[in-house]
Design a protein around this motif. Sequence first.
Motif, PDB file in Angstrom:
ATOM      1  N   LYS A 140       0.849  -1.263  -0.166  1.00  0.00           N
ATOM      2  CA  LYS A 140       0.083   0.077  -0.113  1.00  0.00           C
ATOM      3  C   LYS A 140       0.905   1.195  -0.036  1.00  0.00           C
ATOM      4  CE  LYS A 140      -0.828   0.178   5.086  1.00  0.00           C
ATOM      5  NZ  LYS A 140      -1.740   0.206   6.158  1.00  0.00           N
ATOM      6  N   ARG A 141       1.962   1.233   0.601  1.00  0.00           N
ATOM      7  CA  ARG A 141       2.903   2.602   0.552  1.00  0.00           C
ATOM      8  C   ARG A 141       4.346   2.084   0.714  1.00  0.00           C
ATOM      9  NH1 ARG A 141       0.650   4.830   5.836  1.00  0.00           N
ATOM     10  NH2 ARG A 141       1.561   3.303   7.366  1.00  0.00           N
ATOM     11  N   GLY A 173      11.433   8.047  -9.093  1.00  0.00           N
ATOM     12  CA  GLY A 173      10.991   8.002 -10.424  1.00  0.00           C
ATOM     13  C   GLY A 173      10.610   6.589 -10.769  1.00  0.00           C
ATOM     14  N   MET A 174      11.437   5.709 -10.282  1.00  0.00           N
ATOM     15  CA  MET A 174      11.299   4.436 -10.761  1.00  0.00           C
ATOM     16  C   MET A 174      10.164   3.505  -9.780  1.00  0.00           C
ATOM     17  SD  MET A 174      14.016   1.540 -11.190  1.00  0.00           S
ATOM     18  CE  MET A 174      13.435  -0.020 -11.688  1.00  0.00           C
ATOM     19  N   LEU A 175       9.808   3.901  -8.612  1.00  0.00           N
ATOM     20  CA  LEU A 175       8.822   3.303  -7.840  1.00  0.00           C
ATOM     21  C   LEU A 175       7.543   3.770  -8.029  1.00  0.00           C
ATOM     22  CD1 LEU A 175      10.896   2.898  -4.637  1.00  0.00           C
ATOM     23  CD2 LEU A 175      10.297   1.144  -5.947  1.00  0.00           C
ATOM     24  N   THR A 176       7.391   5.133  -8.695  1.00  0.00           N
ATOM     25  CA  THR A 176       6.047   5.602  -8.927  1.00  0.00           C
ATOM     26  C   THR A 176       5.323   4.760 -10.017  1.00  0.00           C
ATOM     27  OG1 THR A 176       7.208   7.347  -9.843  1.00  0.00           O
ATOM     28  CG2 THR A 176       6.038   7.952  -7.798  1.00  0.00           C
ATOM     29  N   ARG A 177       6.121   4.133 -10.744  1.00  0.00           N
ATOM     30  CA  ARG A 177       5.558   3.492 -11.748  1.00  0.00           C
ATOM     31  C   ARG A 177       4.795   2.359 -11.160  1.00  0.00           C
ATOM     32  NH1 ARG A 177      10.268   2.877 -16.312  1.00  0.00           N
ATOM     33  NH2 ARG A 177      11.550   2.537 -14.407  1.00  0.00           N
ATOM     34  N   TYR A 178       5.265   1.960 -10.160  1.00  0.00           N
ATOM     35  CA  TYR A 178       4.698   0.865  -9.611  1.00  0.00           C
ATOM     36  C   TYR A 178       3.519   0.975  -8.604  1.00  0.00           C
ATOM     37  CZ  TYR A 178       4.617  -3.260  -6.277  1.00  0.00           C
ATOM     38  OH  TYR A 178       4.121  -4.318  -5.328  1.00  0.00           O
ATOM     39  N   ILE A 179       3.668   1.977  -7.799  1.00  0.00           N
ATOM     40  CA  ILE A 179       2.601   2.557  -6.951  1.00  0.00           C
ATOM     41  C   ILE A 179       2.722   3.978  -6.637  1.00  0.00           C
ATOM     42  CG2 ILE A 179       4.245   1.774  -4.980  1.00  0.00           C
ATOM     43  CD1 ILE A 179       1.920   1.214  -3.326  1.00  0.00           C
ATOM     44  N   PRO A 180       1.394   4.615  -6.625  1.00  0.00           N
ATOM     45  CA  PRO A 180       1.663   5.951  -6.453  1.00  0.00           C
ATOM     46  C   PRO A 180       2.082   6.452  -5.199  1.00  0.00           C
ATOM     47  CG  PRO A 180      -0.591   5.560  -6.382  1.00  0.00           C
ATOM     48  CD  PRO A 180       0.166   4.123  -6.896  1.00  0.00           C
ATOM     49  N   ASP A 181       1.774   5.724  -4.108  1.00  0.00           N
ATOM     50  CA  ASP A 181       2.166   6.475  -2.597  1.00  0.00           C
ATOM     51  C   ASP A 181       3.541   6.081  -2.215  1.00  0.00           C
ATOM     52  OD1 ASP A 181       2.204   7.327  -0.250  1.00  0.00           O
ATOM     53  OD2 ASP A 181       0.533   6.147   0.597  1.00  0.00           O
ATOM     54  N   ALA A 233       8.702  -1.002   1.956  1.00  0.00           N
ATOM     55  CA  ALA A 233       7.242  -1.241   1.494  1.00  0.00           C
ATOM     56  C   ALA A 233       6.416  -1.749   2.489  1.00  0.00           C
ATOM     57  CB  ALA A 233       7.376  -1.945   0.172  1.00  0.00           C
ATOM     58  N   GLU A 234       5.203  -1.105   2.822  1.00  0.00           N
ATOM     59  CA  GLU A 234       4.338  -1.735   3.739  1.00  0.00           C
ATOM     60  C   GLU A 234       3.178  -2.201   3.137  1.00  0.00           C
ATOM     61  OE1 GLU A 234       1.836  -0.040   7.539  1.00  0.00           O
ATOM     62  OE2 GLU A 234       3.705   1.228   6.740  1.00  0.00           O
ATOM     63  N   THR A 235       2.712  -3.651   3.700  1.00  0.00           N
ATOM     64  CA  THR A 235       1.510  -3.994   2.930  1.00  0.00           C
ATOM     65  C   THR A 235       0.208  -3.887   3.757  1.00  0.00           C
ATOM     66  OG1 THR A 235       1.733  -6.245   4.182  1.00  0.00           O
ATOM     67  CG2 THR A 235       3.005  -6.103   2.295  1.00  0.00           C
ATOM     68  N   THR A 236      -0.694  -4.166   3.168  1.00  0.00           N
ATOM     69  CA  THR A 236      -2.251  -3.809   3.507  1.00  0.00           C
ATOM     70  C   THR A 236      -2.496  -4.753   5.134  1.00  0.00           C
ATOM     71  OG1 THR A 236      -2.978  -5.378   2.217  1.00  0.00           O
ATOM     72  CG2 THR A 236      -3.579  -3.150   1.696  1.00  0.00           C
ATOM     73  N   THR A 237      -1.575  -5.658   5.151  1.00  0.00           N
ATOM     74  CA  THR A 237      -1.780  -6.664   6.455  1.00  0.00           C
ATOM     75  C   THR A 237      -0.829  -6.079   7.694  1.00  0.00           C
ATOM     76  OG1 THR A 237      -0.435  -8.174   5.521  1.00  0.00           O
ATOM     77  CG2 THR A 237      -2.643  -8.646   5.386  1.00  0.00           C
ATOM     78  N   GLY A 238       0.023  -5.204   7.066  1.00  0.00           N
ATOM     79  CA  GLY A 238       1.232  -4.804   8.150  1.00  0.00           C
ATOM     80  C   GLY A 238       2.509  -5.565   7.792  1.00  0.00           C
ATOM     81  N   GLY A 239       2.860  -6.349   6.800  1.00  0.00           N
ATOM     82  CA  GLY A 239       3.814  -6.717   6.408  1.00  0.00           C
ATOM     83  C   GLY A 239       5.068  -5.656   5.874  1.00  0.00           C
TER      84      GLY A 239
END
Length: 301
Positions: A142-143, A167-175, A200-206
Amino acid sequence: YEASFLRLLEKVTNGATIEISYTGTSVVYRPGVIMGGKVKHDCPPSRAIGYFLEPLIALAPFGKHPLQLTLTGVTNDNVDISVDSVRTLLLPHLKRFGVEEDLELKISRRGAPPKGGGEVYFRCPVVRQLKAVQFVEEGQIKRIRGIAYATRVSPQMANRVTEASRGMLTRYIPDVYVYTDVYKGAESGASPGYGLTLVAETTTGGLISAECAFQPRRPGTAGVDGEEVEESTRGGENMLVNDYHFPTPEDLGIHTARRLLQEIQKGGCFDTTSQWLGVLFLALGPEDVGKIRISALSPFT
């Protein structure tokens, strides 16, 4: 540095005996009681502070007194886990196992290799028992957050690293947000350097992380500028080979972003740098069932 680590263990414990043979090839270590308390230790510049901090993170919760540890030395290099990763990755995992209040890691000074000169303060409470953890849902990313630091170089270096990686990571996820952390004067340690840690943080908190630090070229090393040298594997024979050199800060940013995306591709709730902690604390935990999902096992784990 191994002898230095044994001395550190001696400071943290009570009644430990260490016998090293004359040839220096064998060591007999009889552990004592983990005491904790206030400890100060100088780490040699041959290894980063992460090398000394990792085992203590595993020991500190089981001491008699809360541990207050001050370590000085190299804070970021490419061989050991950097102090940023310890703070953003290992400490949240510790909280998941029930080690919560009064847990902190403060980076008071940075120290880039070769001379170091950084200082960190680690505080850890004592727990009676770890929690059993059920953590197998990976979730979606998620971010992405990161810290780019610069010591004794132009602050522009940190900005250039952030621009490239973002620049590289925003192609993968905007946040995506990368903080820049520029140290001046006495806080910046003894050597110039810059580096980047991404989490990188996942929706479950990983949490999944990657990091890379600028390495000054050592005279007489093979490899032309611009060629990527094989990265050092933790625990492999070339463990202390710490020889990335990037022609520009942009390359360092892009390299770190690629490593983060590789980690994300591997999956798991614990990434490669933190899986040892998860596996160890499952073993040390209560007798309930604990489950975690990790990516491919590293030689280090």
